[in-house]
Design an enzyme around this catalytic site. Sequence first.
Site, PDB file in Angstrom:
ATOM      1  N   ASN A  23      87.341-107.070  -0.738  1.00 14.93           N
ATOM      2  CA  ASN A  23      86.239-106.333  -0.122  1.00 14.93           C
ATOM      3  C   ASN A  23      86.009-106.881   1.286  1.00 14.93           C
ATOM      4  O   ASN A  23      85.526-108.003   1.444  1.00 14.93           O
ATOM      5  CB  ASN A  23      84.987-106.496  -0.999  1.00 14.93           C
ATOM      6  CG  ASN A  23      83.793-105.726  -0.455  1.00 14.93           C
ATOM      7  OD1 ASN A  23      83.843-105.166   0.643  1.00 14.93           O
ATOM      8  ND2 ASN A  23      82.718-105.695  -1.216  1.00 14.93           N
ATOM      9  N   CYS A  40      78.186-102.852   3.125  1.00 16.45           N
ATOM     10  CA  CYS A  40      79.398-102.111   2.774  1.00 16.45           C
ATOM     11  C   CYS A  40      79.315-100.632   3.153  1.00 16.45           C
ATOM     12  O   CYS A  40      80.334 -99.947   3.218  1.00 16.45           O
ATOM     13  CB  CYS A  40      79.692-102.269   1.286  1.00 16.45           C
ATOM     14  SG  CYS A  40      80.002-103.990   0.853  1.00 16.45           S
ATOM     15  N   HIS A  85      84.628 -96.933  -0.621  1.00 17.58           N
ATOM     16  CA  HIS A  85      84.537 -98.351  -0.268  1.00 17.58           C
ATOM     17  C   HIS A  85      85.252 -99.175  -1.333  1.00 17.58           C
ATOM     18  O   HIS A  85      85.105 -98.919  -2.529  1.00 17.58           O
ATOM     19  CB  HIS A  85      83.055 -98.748  -0.186  1.00 17.58           C
ATOM     20  CG  HIS A  85      82.835-100.213  -0.134  1.00 17.58           C
ATOM     21  ND1 HIS A  85      83.356-100.995   0.863  1.00 17.58           N
ATOM     22  CD2 HIS A  85      82.161-101.050  -0.972  1.00 17.58           C
ATOM     23  CE1 HIS A  85      83.011-102.254   0.646  1.00 17.58           C
ATOM     24  NE2 HIS A  85      82.286-102.312  -0.460  1.00 17.58           N
TER      25      HIS A  85
HETATM   26  C1  COA Z   1      81.294-109.608  -9.602  1.00 18.11           C
HETATM   27  C2  COA Z   1      81.944-108.852 -10.750  1.00 18.11           C
HETATM   28  C3  COA Z   1      83.416-108.688 -10.493  1.00 18.11           C
HETATM   29  C4  COA Z   1      81.758-109.669 -12.019  1.00 18.11           C
HETATM   30  O1  COA Z   1      82.335-108.970 -13.099  1.00 18.11           O
HETATM   31  P1  COA Z   1      81.539-108.836 -14.472  1.00 18.11           P
HETATM   32  O2  COA Z   1      82.437-108.157 -15.401  1.00 18.11           O
HETATM   33  O3  COA Z   1      80.208-108.207 -14.168  1.00 18.11           O
HETATM   34  O4  COA Z   1      81.412-110.346 -14.888  1.00 18.11           O
HETATM   35  P2  COA Z   1      80.082-111.148 -15.248  1.00 18.11           P
HETATM   36  O5  COA Z   1      79.273-111.361 -14.016  1.00 18.11           O
HETATM   37  O6  COA Z   1      79.448-110.491 -16.423  1.00 18.11           O
HETATM   38  O7  COA Z   1      80.728-112.506 -15.689  1.00 18.11           O
HETATM   39  C5  COA Z   1      81.489-112.600 -16.876  1.00 18.11           C
HETATM   40  C6  COA Z   1      81.937-114.025 -17.051  1.00 18.11           C
HETATM   41  O8  COA Z   1      82.937-114.321 -16.081  1.00 18.11           O
HETATM   42  C7  COA Z   1      82.587-115.510 -15.380  1.00 18.11           C
HETATM   43  N1  COA Z   1      83.087-115.415 -14.021  1.00 18.11           N
HETATM   44  C8  COA Z   1      82.461-114.946 -12.921  1.00 18.11           C
HETATM   45  N2  COA Z   1      83.268-115.043 -11.864  1.00 18.11           N
HETATM   46  C9  COA Z   1      84.425-115.587 -12.290  1.00 18.11           C
HETATM   47  C10 COA Z   1      85.624-115.913 -11.664  1.00 18.11           C
HETATM   48  N3  COA Z   1      85.840-115.708 -10.349  1.00 18.11           N
HETATM   49  N4  COA Z   1      86.625-116.421 -12.411  1.00 18.11           N
HETATM   50  C11 COA Z   1      86.453-116.639 -13.715  1.00 18.11           C
HETATM   51  N5  COA Z   1      85.326-116.345 -14.375  1.00 18.11           N
HETATM   52  C12 COA Z   1      84.328-115.817 -13.675  1.00 18.11           C
HETATM   53  C13 COA Z   1      81.077-115.543 -15.449  1.00 18.11           C
HETATM   54  O9  COA Z   1      80.611-116.846 -15.239  1.00 18.11           O
HETATM   55  C14 COA Z   1      80.825-115.035 -16.828  1.00 18.11           C
HETATM   56  O10 COA Z   1      81.047-116.086 -17.725  1.00 18.11           O
HETATM   57  P3  COA Z   1      80.085-116.266 -19.015  1.00 18.11           P
HETATM   58  O11 COA Z   1      80.285-115.011 -19.827  1.00 18.11           O
HETATM   59  O12 COA Z   1      80.624-117.507 -19.641  1.00 18.11           O
HETATM   60  O13 COA Z   1      78.706-116.402 -18.461  1.00 18.11           O
HETATM   61  C15 COA Z   1      81.289-107.478 -10.931  1.00 18.11           C
HETATM   62  O14 COA Z   1      79.992-107.619 -11.424  1.00 18.11           O
HETATM   63  C16 COA Z   1      81.247-106.695  -9.670  1.00 18.11           C
HETATM   64  O15 COA Z   1      82.258-106.311  -9.121  1.00 18.11           O
HETATM   65  N6  COA Z   1      80.046-106.366  -9.178  1.00 18.11           N
HETATM   66  C17 COA Z   1      79.874-105.567  -8.002  1.00 18.11           C
HETATM   67  C18 COA Z   1      80.213-106.398  -6.817  1.00 18.11           C
HETATM   68  C19 COA Z   1      80.277-105.609  -5.571  1.00 18.11           C
HETATM   69  O16 COA Z   1      80.818-104.551  -5.553  1.00 18.11           O
HETATM   70  N7  COA Z   1      79.724-106.159  -4.484  1.00 18.11           N
HETATM   71  C20 COA Z   1      79.822-105.637  -3.207  1.00 18.11           C
HETATM   72  C21 COA Z   1      78.785-104.623  -2.920  1.00 18.11           C
HETATM   73  S1  COA Z   1      79.417-103.060  -2.752  1.00 18.11           S
END
Ligand code: COA
Length: 332
Positions: A285, A115, A255
Amino acid sequence: MSERRAGITALGRYVPERVVTNADLEKMVATSDEWIRTRTGISQRRYVEPGTPTSELARKAAQEALDRRGISAAELDLIIVATVTPDTIFPATACVLQDKLKATKAWGFDISAACSGFLYALTMGAQFIQNGKHQKVLVVGADVMTSILNFEDRTTCVLFGDGAGAVILEPREDGTGLLDFTHEVDGSGACFLYMPAGGSAMPATHETVDKKLHYVHQQGQHVFKYAVRKFAEVSQTLMERNGVTPADVDLFVAHQANLRIIDAAKERLGFPEEKVVKNIHLYGNTTAGTIPLALGTALDQKRLKKGDLVLLAAVGAGFTVGTALVRWSGVA
Ligand SMILES: CC(C)(COP(=O)(O)OP(=O)(O)OC[C@H]1O[C@@H](n2cnc3c(N)ncnc32)[C@H](O)[C@@H]1OP(=O)(O)O)[C@@H](O)C(=O)NCCC(=O)NCCS
């Protein structure tokens, strides 16, 4: 006359026609429009037709930039392509693009910085303009993320889209151009966002395919926390080093990985909403594509004019980090 700097003199973009909404993804994995919107800010993204290579998106974005500038590809000295989804592991996608564009005198190479790739490529390309070796450098950020997404993994497949952006760098001696940049790498974060197989560490086998190791693997929360901290930290460092405050910056282009990360950076840095560019709701993204696509959105919204001070920032897999302070040159 002021110092010779690399100015962005043209911008081109390409996103595939196919729009995939959160409702469409609800039919593929156990997710919901509400979850995706509230956790990420994404409403839709664009997908290529399967089998479309990254070089095709790059070609379309690059050709638009060339056409807008009114120059031929034969005038390019150098092509840098930032991507994590190259057409092939080798040769570099920059070589494929050079041939597609008929950029007969250009050399080129790819940059793998996920990214942060576009910013790495931008600052790299700028060096060849600043030192006088080159007059016209094409910098492309392009990714076909759908080629490495596991559509059985709801934690990753909802986040990404396909897209590309390209800029042309040329010398400017009017005070505009790339003023300064910072880059960092923290390789200890490699295990939190990566594609496990397909490289020399784990060559492709039936087993790697069966285990779905040729896809994006991510520990989202860890990446999230790192990104929130880093965006603010490195942007602050760059501004301080240049005697600039958020009040002096006209536009903050981060980004586009997650709306909550962008908003956290905005708040930590003290930028008002009107100085922040957001288009993640439209494209998700697109990895190396997000920054030039966001610059394009700012241009569409008439929020960028010659002389504006623009702060660009990215955090990505690696971990890789990049920022750039640009005095906008005005683009074709
Ligand atoms: C991926 C991301 C959106 C997840 O959000 P989060 O608030 O951290 O969510 P979590 O990973 O804690 O998951 C919370 C719950 O949602 C669930 N979940 C994950 N993806 C899901 C989806 N697409 N739809 C529904 N539920 C989902 C998980 O299984 C978890 O369930 P649980 O509590 O029963 O275990 C977030 O962590 C993120 O944006 N991270 C950075 C990603 C990024 O920027 N990557 C590129 C590099 S720059």
